[in-house]
Design an enzyme around this catalytic site. Structure first.
Site, mmCIF file in Angstrom:
data_model
loop_
_atom_site.group_PDB
_atom_site.id
_atom_site.type_symbol
_atom_site.label_atom_id
_atom_site.label_comp_id
_atom_site.label_asym_id
_atom_site.label_seq_id
_atom_site.Cartn_x
_atom_site.Cartn_y
_atom_site.Cartn_z
ATOM 1 N N ASP A 192 0.676 -8.041 -1.615
ATOM 2 C CA ASP A 192 0.351 -6.847 -2.384
ATOM 3 C C ASP A 192 0.750 -7.041 -3.848
ATOM 4 O OD1 ASP A 192 -0.416 -5.685 -0.027
ATOM 5 O OD2 ASP A 192 1.484 -4.637 0.276
HETATM 6 N N1 URA Z 1 2.978 -6.791 4.300
HETATM 7 C C1 URA Z 1 2.862 -5.896 3.305
HETATM 8 O O1 URA Z 1 3.038 -4.705 3.527
HETATM 9 N N2 URA Z 1 2.558 -6.333 2.084
HETATM 10 C C2 URA Z 1 2.387 -7.642 1.782
HETATM 11 O O2 URA Z 1 2.121 -7.985 0.641
HETATM 12 C C3 URA Z 1 2.511 -8.570 2.821
HETATM 13 C C4 URA Z 1 2.806 -8.122 4.073
#
Ligand code: URA
Length: 256
Positions: free
Chosen positions: A109
């Site tokens: 993310d």
């Molecule tokens: N899980 C999440 O919530 N975000 C990420 O970036 C990777 C795994």
């Protein structure tokens, strides 16, 4: 490694990040590019990379097809190759790596950080991302709320996400317990926002997320956010060795 097909010298040098086609034409014109010991006169000369001996400014050209980079992704940067508005991870690389057109293997993310593999090796990326391979991914997270053994057990059994999906068994390790907790979580799949949604499923909020491992690859602690390095031959070998599902048998047998 030798390539199978001949290609234009100017195209090859551009692909290797030695400059634009125009700059390379100039290099060739100035006789700074040698092929098999002779100055190359023609940018359109067809060469067999890895077989023909190419020198640029007296330095041998080390031909390779693929690049493998470990990036410590900083928060605030998109796991993408391009975006009209936001900064993307590929922007963090210099031209000699961007010339290989690397892409991130999987996503983190925008507000998450940590280990991100960048490569142009589609086969390896496919192996790592294939849902059938169950490649483990380990995250360090700061969670708002008291994480307890009840959560450890819930994650081991699998939790129900907001869309009704039941997650595969995951390993949750509590590093610090309090009104705010620190944990390490290993998951064997890669659903959208999975870690955040797993904690949401047990009524808690992730406030900081960093990936620290993916399969056999562990984030190099020397890399500060935004820094990258090439994988070692050993790391590449380990990644290529991913064949059977890596889920430990005791977790596999847990009820799904
Ligand atoms: N899980 C999440 O919530 N975000 C990420 O970036 C990777 C795994």
């Amino acid at each position: 490694m030798a390539a199978k097909e001949r290609q234009r010298l100017d195209k090859l040098l551009a692909h290797m990040g030695l400059g634009t086609r125009k700059e390379i034409k100039k290099l060739i014109k100035e006789k700074r590019v040698q092929v098999n010991g002779r100055p190359a006169g023609d940018p359109g000369l067809h060469v067999l990379p890895g077989r023909d001996y190419i020198e640029v400014n007296g330095e041998p050209l080390e031909y390779r097809q693929y690049v493998y980079l470990m990036l410590n992704k900083p928060q605030g940067v998109l796991s993408a190759t391009e975006d009209r508005f936001a900064k993307v991870v590929v922007d963090l690389l210099p031209p000699q790596y961007r010339a290989f057109h690397p892409f991130p293997v999987g996503r983190l993310d925008k507000d998450a950080g940590g280990l991100l593999l960048l490569t142009n090796d589609g086969k390896l990326a496919h192996q790592l991302l294939s849902p059938k391979k169950h490649v483990p991914k380990t995250y360090y997270a700061v969670v708002c709320g008291m994480v307890t053994e009840i959560d450890v057990e819930a994650f081991r059994q699998g939790v129900i996400l907001d869309d009704g999906y039941r997650t595969m068994p995951a390993e949750l390790k509590i590093l610090r317990q309090g009104l705010e907790s620190e944990v390490e979580l290993t998951i064997y799949e890669g659903k959208y926002h999975q870690v955040k949604r797993m904690f949401a499923a047990v009524g808690k909020k992730v406030t900081y997320l960093k990936r620290i491992a993916m399969g056999p690859l562990v984030l190099d602690e020397q890399l500060k956010p935004g820094e990258y390095r090439e994988l070692t031959a050993e790391e590449i070998g380990k990644l290529q060795g991913i064949n059977p599902p890596t889920l430990p048998p005791d977790l596999f047998s847990a009820k799904i």
